[in-house]
Write a protein that holds these residues in place. Sequence first.
Motif, PDB file in Angstrom:
ATOM      1  N   ARG A   1      -7.118   3.381  -0.571  1.00 49.57           N
ATOM      2  CA  ARG A   1      -6.109   3.325   0.098  1.00 49.57           C
ATOM      3  C   ARG A   1      -6.587   4.494   1.561  1.00 49.57           C
ATOM      4  NH1 ARG A   1      -2.030   7.171   1.252  1.00 49.57           N
ATOM      5  NH2 ARG A   1      -3.057   9.094   0.434  1.00 49.57           N
ATOM      6  N   VAL A   2      -6.042   3.893   2.534  1.00 46.48           N
ATOM      7  CA  VAL A   2      -6.099   4.567   3.829  1.00 46.48           C
ATOM      8  C   VAL A   2      -5.102   5.625   4.061  1.00 46.48           C
ATOM      9  CG1 VAL A   2      -6.077   4.190   6.147  1.00 46.48           C
ATOM     10  CG2 VAL A   2      -6.851   2.332   4.511  1.00 46.48           C
TER      11      VAL A   2
ATOM     12  N   ARG B   1       0.972  -1.152  -0.090  1.00 43.22           N
ATOM     13  CA  ARG B   1      -0.047  -0.085  -0.038  1.00 43.22           C
ATOM     14  C   ARG B   1       0.875   1.181   0.109  1.00 43.22           C
ATOM     15  NH1 ARG B   1      -3.405  -2.243   4.667  1.00 43.22           N
ATOM     16  NH2 ARG B   1      -2.080  -0.800   5.760  1.00 43.22           N
TER      17      ARG B   1
ATOM     18  N   ARG C   1      -8.185  13.044   7.658  1.00 42.50           N
ATOM     19  CA  ARG C   1      -7.264  12.910   8.839  1.00 42.50           C
ATOM     20  C   ARG C   1      -6.290  14.029   8.827  1.00 42.50           C
ATOM     21  NH1 ARG C   1      -4.248   7.266   9.361  1.00 42.50           N
ATOM     22  NH2 ARG C   1      -4.227   7.760  11.287  1.00 42.50           N
TER      23      ARG C   1
END
Length: 182
Positions: free
Chosen positions: A33-34, A20, A42
């Motif tokens: 995708r985080v 990732r 965030r």
Amino acid sequence: MPRKTADITRSPPRRSTASRKGADRPGADGTPRVPGPGEGKRGERGYLGYLLRQAHAAVRLKMERTLADLGVTSPQFAVLTMLNAYPGLSGADVARLTFLTPQTVGVIIRNLERDGAILMTPHPVHGRIQQWTLTPRGATLLKACRERVLELEKRLAKGLDGKAEITIRRWLAGIAAELQES
């Protein structure tokens, strides 16, 4: 009620972190995708409450790692700090001041007492209330912890001038006071 089949309840296998890294868009399998800390929701576009929680989690994790070799957890540090600032607190008072449950504080107090860091004395009027104070060993342990935590505090305030730091401290304290009243 019919049972769900295994393929419905089973989570898809997680991809490794390495696969990732650096991905700016969904992977070939369509997995989003985080975002990392500071990215997307965030980051500056996130909810203030979430950003406060994210910052708290990062600080707590760093503090846990910083204090680990002293054998002190972040909640234990909070208890030692409050007992140093306000000697003679009851376990219930400590729980309120540290935002921990009474059960958690009970475990922490038992462990700190067992290790000789704190001492219990009965309340002079209410015999059932136990008051807690630091022992010399507890004061020495707290001093070692504080030296490390002060380094973390400096890191947190890095890039802030004195006025900005005062403003942020007032803002954070004001949030706690205002929201507790409502």
